[in-house]
Design a protein around this motif. Sequence first.
Motif: not given
Lengths: 187, 113
Positions: A173-174, A181, A183
């Motif tokens: 998640l990096l 909206t 990622k």
Amino acid sequence: MFFEVEMRRSVMVEPHELGGTLQMQRAMLRRLIKDVEKEVGSDEYGFHVAVTTVNGVSGGKIQSGTGAVVFSVDFNCIVFKLIEDEVVEAEVVSTGQQGFFVSCGPYASMFIHRKEMTGFSFQPGPSPEFNEWRDSGSVIHPKSLVRVRVKAHSIWDPKRKTFNVAGTLNGDLLGVVVDETGKDDED
Amino acid sequence: MNAEVSLVLQRKYEQLQQLADDPSAQISQVFEKSLQYVRRFSRYQNPDAVKQVREVLTRNQLHEFEVCVIGNLCPETVEEAKALVPSITKRGRMDDEKIETMLTDLATIKKFE
């Protein structure tokens, strides 16, 4: 992240500022804010952002010679310090062969080394603002937004009045943040 | 949380303008950079929403560090929350269901902000 901490400082009020209570309070507050700002930051608390409330004033010793009065003031102050393992959002300021720099609030430059961004390759541009790091899905260039994890944090550098910080993009998640909206994930 | 600090710094900014003797007095670099940062990276603007967010996070017994990271980054899924703040699952503090409920509450607050 931001913290609110209690601090104590000695504040000097000049003789010409002594007068009614209100005038003296304003002078003291102005002086306190100026002193705290001048320090910029400290090892213990990080960057000094803003004085919030004054909790107590004590003392009131007159300095011989100048006639100024020194008070001891207890107050709350908002500070900003990056914590190891914290995940933050930041804006890319420059990209180079060794990695890239981001700015995060008062931290003007946090460095992400190329080893901390597996899967990305460097694409030099016609001039430094156009240098990019690319992987299969995303691009990192100046003004991109990224989510980084703080990896290492130095002690306060009193000469440069800042900290040296290193971050990483390696982790779930990096990576590059796309708009509001969605990622882009970089695994 | 960035959203809370944003509200405080906005007020401070107005106060500082009034307090300064000299109208062209400079605001410190640290303050200015911080104000820009929180304005840009706050997920919530409404003060009531911000209060509710803090309520939701603290009633789940999260540590301050966890409250801030989740409040700042607003994870949408349980996996995201666990990746960003691994400590919430340690020692059986929060199971997936609890995390899911918490994130749904946060999303609802955002929707009706």
